[in-house]
Design a protein around this motif. Structure first.
Motif, PDB file in Angstrom:
ATOM      1  N   GLU A 152      24.949   9.068 -47.547  1.00  0.00           N
ATOM      2  CA  GLU A 152      23.696   9.732 -47.912  1.00  0.00           C
ATOM      3  C   GLU A 152      23.587  11.119 -47.320  1.00  0.00           C
ATOM      4  O   GLU A 152      22.961  12.014 -47.886  1.00  0.00           O
ATOM      5  CB  GLU A 152      22.509   8.867 -47.431  1.00  0.00           C
ATOM      6  CG  GLU A 152      21.193   9.146 -48.129  1.00  0.00           C
ATOM      7  CD  GLU A 152      20.407  10.264 -47.489  1.00  0.00           C
ATOM      8  OE1 GLU A 152      19.471  10.777 -48.138  1.00  0.00           O
ATOM      9  OE2 GLU A 152      20.705  10.678 -46.349  1.00  0.00           O
ATOM     10  N   LEU A 153      24.199  11.330 -46.159  1.00  0.00           N
ATOM     11  CA  LEU A 153      24.050  12.603 -45.455  1.00  0.00           C
ATOM     12  C   LEU A 153      24.770  13.727 -46.195  1.00  0.00           C
ATOM     13  O   LEU A 153      25.735  13.505 -46.919  1.00  0.00           O
ATOM     14  CB  LEU A 153      24.627  12.486 -44.047  1.00  0.00           C
ATOM     15  CG  LEU A 153      23.878  11.579 -43.073  1.00  0.00           C
ATOM     16  CD1 LEU A 153      24.642  11.479 -41.766  1.00  0.00           C
ATOM     17  CD2 LEU A 153      22.467  12.091 -42.827  1.00  0.00           C
ATOM     18  N   GLY A 154      24.307  14.942 -45.954  1.00  0.00           N
ATOM     19  CA  GLY A 154      24.956  16.091 -46.572  1.00  0.00           C
ATOM     20  C   GLY A 154      26.325  16.377 -45.956  1.00  0.00           C
ATOM     21  O   GLY A 154      27.263  16.749 -46.652  1.00  0.00           O
ATOM     22  N   HIS A 155      26.424  16.235 -44.626  1.00  0.00           N
ATOM     23  CA  HIS A 155      27.689  16.530 -43.928  1.00  0.00           C
ATOM     24  C   HIS A 155      27.912  15.490 -42.840  1.00  0.00           C
ATOM     25  O   HIS A 155      27.546  15.710 -41.683  1.00  0.00           O
ATOM     26  CB  HIS A 155      27.633  17.929 -43.297  1.00  0.00           C
ATOM     27  CG  HIS A 155      27.673  19.034 -44.297  1.00  0.00           C
ATOM     28  ND1 HIS A 155      28.832  19.517 -44.853  1.00  0.00           N
ATOM     29  CD2 HIS A 155      26.677  19.746 -44.867  1.00  0.00           C
ATOM     30  CE1 HIS A 155      28.555  20.468 -45.717  1.00  0.00           C
ATOM     31  NE2 HIS A 155      27.251  20.636 -45.748  1.00  0.00           N
ATOM     32  N   MET A 178      28.403  15.771 -38.360  1.00  0.00           N
ATOM     33  CA  MET A 178      27.494  15.071 -37.449  1.00  0.00           C
ATOM     34  C   MET A 178      28.202  14.642 -36.165  1.00  0.00           C
ATOM     35  O   MET A 178      27.617  14.634 -35.086  1.00  0.00           O
ATOM     36  CB  MET A 178      26.948  13.843 -38.182  1.00  0.00           C
ATOM     37  CG  MET A 178      26.072  12.936 -37.373  1.00  0.00           C
ATOM     38  SD  MET A 178      25.603  11.500 -38.347  1.00  0.00           S
ATOM     39  CE  MET A 178      27.123  10.559 -38.353  1.00  0.00           C
TER      40      MET A 178
END
Lengths: 250, 386
Positions: free
Chosen positions: B107-110, B114
């Motif tokens: 779901e995260l963009g990058h 992280m």
């Protein structure tokens, strides 16, 4: 260093959206990615119905909740840049928590379904890491401050046109588009405002016009109860935002 | 102990193959969509930034925390009748958390960024920073505890200290996860200092549902194949605990709903009235997914029956998944500072890619579970309890 602030006189604003257009052109934003927008509200009913409109940039809050929640410090408030809140696109992981935490809804995740068809990202596909690459771009680019065309998977927002205001001579109390020596340093939305409803200056300078306007004309901050303390003030009638009302059910 | 674990046999292998196929298809579809369209393949947008993938992560993370809390009953608090399920609970907590994290990663963009920007920037003001810290600690403690139990070390001093550490990590992780929502005063539907208590209760409810379902699955849905201590637990303390946490969940939902509907604040009462209660899916999840299981578990004659317990587990799976979904989306449906550009509650329903992520997480959970059943003895318990 200055503390940049904006004053918007709602008695002068005509709701023409020139500021919105100028912002989009200056910052190469996609349709729907409205760093600056004019929001329309209606309140009450006949015979006292009101039509309201409210120009809304990022409030560059003194106590920004978006900065507090960001797990990576990608969103930060730079006191050496006039207190502007930036997004470092090299650190943003696209968790979107800042969008949840912003009381003003002024953050955008442009990696989403297009607002309009055809999708400009298909017409001008992104190059060199950009989400899209329009043929005419602002040459100013600084991903550590969220300036330029953003890459995929990050959050974007208004930067108070830092790439312009940062070049103003130090100590300038106000950036007035009517002053030929300063007009190139004025944020795009302020410079283009035909009825001259916007003012931009140093909130820390007691001699600035923005401070005089806030004091003399009873400037208010939107949603002051949030405690975020915006650096954007509104003058004139209609600075309140009506409570949300759903569409009437038939 | 009758270790009649049917998952070690051919049935387990067939289920494992099925799970792997679903995992590969759902992961492949989601990955292709995200690679080709980016997050435009989601139906989330700048008005609803968090959608079903976040709700799925929340569901899995809290089910994991609930299992960790159940495991603490024998390991920390000395309720020895829960020993027969403790190893399976710890293992399930570990793999459910892994599955939830996999969904969040998509779901995260990058996601890979992280891994270095969070530790190198140390933004301790952010609840999401602490979510990372506490859930990583939770994961490590679960792994450590699993390793100790697998080595037959149930009662050493170190083993007990790990159990206490694991319990604290679970409390901190799930309580902090609640505060990610509960501290957002600009989202009044979520803003609630007692939200961690609600999350604890619902975490245990979803953990119990998972435990009951997977325990029966591993024994071929037959109680006769279970060991005597496990049968005693299924006939005694476990269904009573299930009834109690379902009752607590209902109480909490009722209190939130009553205060929510009573208030004049449209950002709260409209969500309850026009979004949650107006939705047939939410209504079904509330009445069939939480109230009906509670009523069934209240009856002494019904709650001890295997069929009832399995039915309740499946109903609670669905009920609490919907509860998570409507909680996450409900906090965002009132348009925030959009004027008449958004002149109604914001509409959101998950896209095919978002559904694929939910299936991917579930298939990953099943795959890891079946591998665990085959490789490990998840029914193990201390020799003194056999």
């Amino acid at each position: 260093m200055a503390k940049w602030g904006m004053v918007i006189d709602l008695d002068k604003c005509t709701g023409c959206q020139a500021c919105t257009t100028a912002c989009a052109m200056e910052n190469n934003t996609l349709p729907g990615e409205s760093w600056q927008d004019v929001l329309y509200y209606h309140e009450g009913s006949y015979p006292s119905a009101q039509m309201k409109w409210l120009p809304r940039p990022c409030m560059q809050c003194e106590n920004p909740s978006c900065v507090h929640v960001c797990p990576t410090r990608a969103t930060y408030k730079d006191m050496d840049a006039g207190g502007i809140v930036f997004v470092d696109w090299n650190k943003c992981i696209g968790c979107k928590y800042c969008m949840i935490a912003c009381p003003y809804g002024v953050r955008f995740y442009a990696d989403e379904k297009p607002l309009l068809e055809p999708d400009l990202r298909d017409i001008f596909p992104g190059q060199k890491g950009q989400l899209w690459s329009p043929p005419y771009q602002n040459p100013e680019e600084d991903w550590t401050r969220g300036i330029g065309v953003q890459p995929k998977g990050v959050v974007s927002k208004c930067t108070f046109c830092h790439h312009k205001v940062s070049k103003a001579p130090p100590g300038t109390p106000d950036l007035d588009e009517d002053n030929p020596a300063l007009k190139e340093y004025v944020p795009a939305c302020v410079r283009t405002c035909a009825p001259k409803a916007r003012y931009f200056g140093d909130l820390d300078n007691p001699d600035s016009n923005v401070n005089r306007l806030i004091g003399d004309k009873h400037g208010v901050r939107l949603k002051d109860s949030s405690g975020n303390k915006p650096q954007v003030y509104y003058l004139g009638a209609g600075a309140g935002v009506p409570a949300f009302q759903p569409k009437p059910r038939s | 102990m009758s270790n009649e674990n049917v998952m070690k046999g051919a049935m387990g292998t067939q289920l494992l193959l099925l799970s792997v196929v679903v995992l590969v298809i759902s992961f492949g579809f989601a990955m292709m969509s995200i690679m080709s369209q980016g997050h435009a393949s989601f139906n989330t947008n700048s008005n609803i930034p968090w959608g079903q993938p976040i709700a799925t992560y929340l569901y899995f993370a809290l089910a994991s925390s609930g299992l960790g809390m159940i495991a603490a009953l024998p390991l920390v608090f000395g309720f020895k009748q829960f020993y027969p399920i403790v190893k399976r609970a710890i293992f399930l907590a570990f793999i459910i958390l892994i599955s939830g994290m996999a969904v969040l990663a998509m779901e995260l963009g990058h996601v890979f960024r992280m891994l270095w920007v969070i530790p190198f920037n140390m933004q301790i003001q952010s609840a999401m920073f602490w979510m990372g810290v506490f859930y990583v600690a939770d994961l490590l403690f679960l792994l450590w505890k699993m390793q100790k139990m697998d080595a037959g070390d149930w009662d050493s001093k170190t083993s007990k200290q790990i159990a206490i550490g694991s319990f604290l990590a679970v409390l901190l992780a799930s309580g902090n996860l609640a505060l990610i929502f509960g501290m957002m005063s600009m989202r009044p539907f979520w803003f609630d200092g007692l939200l961690p208590i609600y999350f604890y209760l619902t975490a245990v409810a979803s953990g119990l549902a998972a435990l009951v379902f997977f325990t029966y699955l591993s024994h071929g849905f037959s109680r006769n194949k279970m060991s005597q201590p496990l049968q005693d637990l299924m006939n005694g303390a476990l269904p009573k605990l299930f009834a109690a946490v379902l009752g607590g969940t209902l109480l909490f939902i009722a209190v939130r709903a009553i205060t929510g509907v009573y208030t004049n604040n449209p950002e709260i009462y409209l969500v309850w009235r026009d979004y949650l209660f107006a939705s047939p899916v939410y209504q079904a999840s509330l009445w069939l997914g939480i109230l009906l299981p509670f009523v069934l578990m209240l009856s002494k004659s019904l709650r001890n029956q295997p069929g009832t317990q399995m039915l309740v587990a499946v109903l609670v799976f669905g009920g609490l998944f919907a509860e998570r979904f409507y909680f996450v989306v409900g906090g965002q449906v009132v348009p925030l500072f959009k004027g008449t550009w958004e002149w109604d509650l914001i509409q959101y329903s998950p896209s095919a890619t978002e559904w694929a992520l939910t299936f991917m997480g579930s298939a990953l959970l099943f795959t890891l579970y079946l591998l665990g059943e085959k490789v490990l003895n998840l029914s193990a318990m201390p020799p003194a309890q056999k």
